[in-house]
Design an enzyme around this catalytic site. Sequence first.
Site, mmCIF file in Angstrom:
data_model
loop_
_atom_site.group_PDB
_atom_site.id
_atom_site.type_symbol
_atom_site.label_atom_id
_atom_site.label_comp_id
_atom_site.label_asym_id
_atom_site.label_seq_id
_atom_site.Cartn_x
_atom_site.Cartn_y
_atom_site.Cartn_z
ATOM 1 N N TYR A 107 0.838 -1.187 0.000
ATOM 2 C CA TYR A 107 0.000 0.000 0.000
ATOM 3 C C TYR A 107 0.880 1.246 0.000
ATOM 4 C CZ TYR A 107 -4.064 2.587 -0.294
ATOM 5 O OH TYR A 107 -4.967 3.453 -0.801
ATOM 6 N N ARG A 160 -7.654 9.887 -9.925
ATOM 7 C CA ARG A 160 -6.891 10.595 -8.877
ATOM 8 C C ARG A 160 -6.275 9.557 -7.959
ATOM 9 N NH1 ARG A 160 -8.207 11.374 -3.434
ATOM 10 N NH2 ARG A 160 -6.845 9.611 -3.682
ATOM 11 N N LYS A 178 -5.847 -2.395 -1.865
ATOM 12 C CA LYS A 178 -6.842 -2.191 -0.801
ATOM 13 C C LYS A 178 -7.506 -3.505 -0.426
ATOM 14 C CE LYS A 178 -7.271 2.343 -0.042
ATOM 15 N NZ LYS A 178 -7.941 3.455 0.557
ATOM 16 N N GLU A 249 -13.131 4.369 -4.930
ATOM 17 C CA GLU A 249 -11.743 4.599 -4.567
ATOM 18 C C GLU A 249 -11.025 5.450 -5.612
ATOM 19 O OE1 GLU A 249 -10.517 3.094 -1.666
ATOM 20 O OE2 GLU A 249 -8.895 4.489 -2.128
ATOM 21 N N ASP A 250 -10.424 6.524 -5.182
ATOM 22 C CA ASP A 250 -9.558 7.326 -6.045
ATOM 23 C C ASP A 250 -10.225 7.803 -7.346
ATOM 24 O OD1 ASP A 250 -7.745 7.198 -4.048
ATOM 25 O OD2 ASP A 250 -6.194 6.133 -5.142
ATOM 26 N N ASP A 272 -14.177 5.716 0.061
ATOM 27 C CA ASP A 272 -13.141 5.670 1.095
ATOM 28 C C ASP A 272 -12.383 6.988 1.216
ATOM 29 O OD1 ASP A 272 -11.733 4.193 3.105
ATOM 30 O OD2 ASP A 272 -9.999 4.332 1.777
ATOM 31 N N ASP A 273 -12.224 7.686 0.098
ATOM 32 C CA ASP A 273 -11.459 8.943 0.152
ATOM 33 C C ASP A 273 -12.220 10.006 0.926
ATOM 34 O OD1 ASP A 273 -9.352 8.006 -1.658
ATOM 35 O OD2 ASP A 273 -11.048 7.841 -3.002
ATOM 36 N N ASN A 412 -0.641 11.776 0.494
ATOM 37 C CA ASN A 412 0.111 10.589 0.097
ATOM 38 C C ASN A 412 0.542 10.697 -1.357
ATOM 39 O OD1 ASN A 412 -0.311 9.194 2.547
ATOM 40 N ND2 ASN A 412 -2.373 8.617 1.894
HETATM 41 P P1 NAD Z 1 -8.763 16.309 -4.101
HETATM 42 O O1 NAD Z 1 -8.190 16.457 -5.431
HETATM 43 O O2 NAD Z 1 -10.213 15.987 -3.962
HETATM 44 O O3 NAD Z 1 -8.497 17.648 -3.241
HETATM 45 C C1 NAD Z 1 -7.299 18.340 -3.217
HETATM 46 C C2 NAD Z 1 -7.573 19.712 -2.628
HETATM 47 O O4 NAD Z 1 -6.328 20.380 -2.429
HETATM 48 C C3 NAD Z 1 -8.425 20.617 -3.498
HETATM 49 O O5 NAD Z 1 -9.380 21.262 -2.706
HETATM 50 C C4 NAD Z 1 -7.432 21.643 -4.018
HETATM 51 O O6 NAD Z 1 -8.023 22.909 -4.227
HETATM 52 C C5 NAD Z 1 -6.457 21.720 -2.880
HETATM 53 N N1 NAD Z 1 -5.155 22.236 -3.270
HETATM 54 C C6 NAD Z 1 -4.429 21.944 -4.362
HETATM 55 N N2 NAD Z 1 -3.304 22.672 -4.360
HETATM 56 C C7 NAD Z 1 -3.327 23.425 -3.248
HETATM 57 C C8 NAD Z 1 -2.448 24.383 -2.699
HETATM 58 N N3 NAD Z 1 -1.304 24.686 -3.290
HETATM 59 N N4 NAD Z 1 -2.796 24.958 -1.546
HETATM 60 C C9 NAD Z 1 -3.945 24.658 -0.929
HETATM 61 N N5 NAD Z 1 -4.808 23.748 -1.402
HETATM 62 C C10 NAD Z 1 -4.504 23.145 -2.549
HETATM 63 O O7 NAD Z 1 -7.904 15.195 -3.384
HETATM 64 P P2 NAD Z 1 -8.248 14.413 -2.034
HETATM 65 O O8 NAD Z 1 -8.937 13.142 -2.354
HETATM 66 O O9 NAD Z 1 -8.893 15.314 -1.086
HETATM 67 O O10 NAD Z 1 -6.782 14.010 -1.554
HETATM 68 C C11 NAD Z 1 -5.841 14.990 -1.199
HETATM 69 C C12 NAD Z 1 -4.637 14.329 -0.585
HETATM 70 O O11 NAD Z 1 -5.008 13.661 0.609
HETATM 71 C C13 NAD Z 1 -3.965 13.290 -1.482
HETATM 72 O O12 NAD Z 1 -2.577 13.452 -1.430
HETATM 73 C C14 NAD Z 1 -4.339 11.982 -0.843
HETATM 74 O O13 NAD Z 1 -3.332 11.006 -0.992
HETATM 75 C C15 NAD Z 1 -4.448 12.372 0.604
HETATM 76 N N6 NAD Z 1 -5.302 11.442 1.345
HETATM 77 C C16 NAD Z 1 -4.794 10.907 2.491
HETATM 78 C C17 NAD Z 1 -5.541 10.023 3.213
HETATM 79 C C18 NAD Z 1 -4.969 9.447 4.472
HETATM 80 O O14 NAD Z 1 -3.857 9.701 4.786
HETATM 81 N N7 NAD Z 1 -5.686 8.690 5.234
HETATM 82 C C19 NAD Z 1 -6.804 9.649 2.777
HETATM 83 C C20 NAD Z 1 -7.316 10.240 1.598
HETATM 84 C C21 NAD Z 1 -6.553 11.136 0.897
#
Ligand code: NAD
Length: 555
Positions: A107, A160, A178, A249-250, A272-273, A412
């Site tokens: 993962y 994504r 997953k 997912e993603d 899940d996201d 991540n």
């Molecule tokens: P997403 O694309 O839905 O959202 C990303 C957000 O970040 C958007 O609102 C965008 O406007 C904002 N953004 C982009 N550039 C930016 C900047 N320079 N400054 C401020 N904001 C900015 O993606 P997501 O599904 O929300 O995932 C985002 C991140 O969270 C990914 O890296 C993902 O791996 C991580 N994530 C971690 C976990 C975990 O650790 N458990 C779970 C889910 C997602």
Amino acid sequence: MMSTTSRNPTVSKIGTIPTGVELLHDPVLNKGTAFTDEERDALGLRGLLPPHVHTIKEQVMRVMENFRRKPTPLEQYINITALQARNETLFYRAVLDNLEEIMPIIYTPTVGEACQRYGHIFNRPRGLFINAKDRGQIAEVLRNWPRADVRVIVVTDGERILGLGDLGADGMGIPVGKLSLYTTCGGVHPNQCLPVTLDVGTENEELLADPLYIGLKQHRLRDADYNDLVDEFVDAVQEVYPKALIQLEDFANNNAFWILEKYRNRICTFDDDIQGTGAVALAGLLAAPRITGGGIADQTVLFLGAGEAGIGIGDMVVAAMRAEGLSEAEAMRRCWFFDSRGLVVKSRTDLVEHKRPYAHEHAPVDRFLDAVEALEPTAIIGVSGQPKTFTREVLEAMAHINERPVVFALSNPTSKSECTAEEAYNWTQGRAVFASGSPFDPVNFADQTFVPGQGNNAYIFPGVGLGVVVSGARLVTDEMFSEAARALADQVTPGDLKLGRLYPPLSSIREVSAHIAAAVAEVAWRRDLATLERPEDVLGYVKSQMYQPVYRSYV
Ligand code: NAD
């Protein structure tokens, strides 16, 4: 010409199974050198295996020796997934016994690199690829899957992948990974798991130009064409695998939110996201006040990133604050979002629907540091996919405002993390209460060793899935995720907190998942969403249903 003899399947203790080479090539039934002499005689295996019969423990020793010899994480990924294709029982035994070592490979973070190179390291297919040309016959494609009793489907359209963007069909590594965690952490039987990629094309020009890309060489389906494909997929699953939970997912956030809204009250599904991330981060925020003092309702949370993860967490935090007595308006006012265009405030005209409920009255703010200084949050949560955005100035400001600032850098894989564990501790003089999305090694600061907790969704989704399976839940509700978060937070011990860890160690994941499954199933029974009878001893029953990676005797 040489002739070959083919052997017939035979009736064994566990039903009709293939014999000879065919048995050795069946990853579900194969035991490799662990087949006993008796089995070798009965199943036509004599001579096809070296004579010594190994125990599974010895086989795991060999697996780990080979795994550890691989020079890079990607090579380890290739090595261990090849084992999964040969001998599933041994794969799950090895992963379960060495979870902290192997989980970052199967993962995040390594699975991200594997997806980026999927077409290049591709060996044999795993999971079901449903593509844009399958329109009209998706049910038939689903029926090609060799297992009938599918209970959990993880599906992506690859747009994504982690924080890595559009990887098209190469995103298949994610559902595969997953579901491996569903089995390892949650004990859902591997035969009940189905990874699916909806290949609707990709906008990734590099992939489109790559001769080794495995997906359709076309741009993504959009609008009605895309929506129809998703609809047909969902309908086909209801027809072919009516008992299956669909984990989304993603998906990119322009699709994730509407797909979830469209289906969440009709079929057994969750994203899940959005929801899994919401629950895992909430669990960390419920545990954090045991270090910082106060309760969840006393927090002011500033999110960097307002996408699926951010809004998912925000919604869960609001629900938890309401449970502690705040009104919805008061709770929402304690959650602030900062996206790529600045602080999310009422006067902005560029906000998509999912951000609007969190747009508060405030002057526009362009820099995250300014937002920290203006709002004085107790917690900052990075979910932006933008590395190094929790700068030294930001962390110093948080340490200036709070005795124990809560800092979650959840993006991540590791390369996208808003800050490293070391930075979080060093720049707050060891006062940060830190958690990350991808794993970080322990950090020494002054005379103390901090063990950063990983806010890994794997703490939540396998238990949720297992809870759905044991109760036969018809829907997955937000209440189930709130209960899952509480069950997870309850598993954090004073010893964990002393090390700065807001999550239990991964080594206790099966116990954690069992508690989460029991909590989720209880919601299903309480809310009349279950289709199966409630047993007397719920936790005991849940544990008894968990798959154990042990060899069964065939003769
Ligand atoms: P997403 O694309 O839905 O959202 C990303 C957000 O970040 C958007 O609102 C965008 O406007 C904002 N953004 C982009 N550039 C930016 C900047 N320079 N400054 C401020 N904001 C900015 O993606 P997501 O599904 O929300 O995932 C985002 C991140 O969270 C990914 O890296 C993902 O791996 C991580 N994530 C971690 C976990 C975990 O650790 N458990 C779970 C889910 C997602």
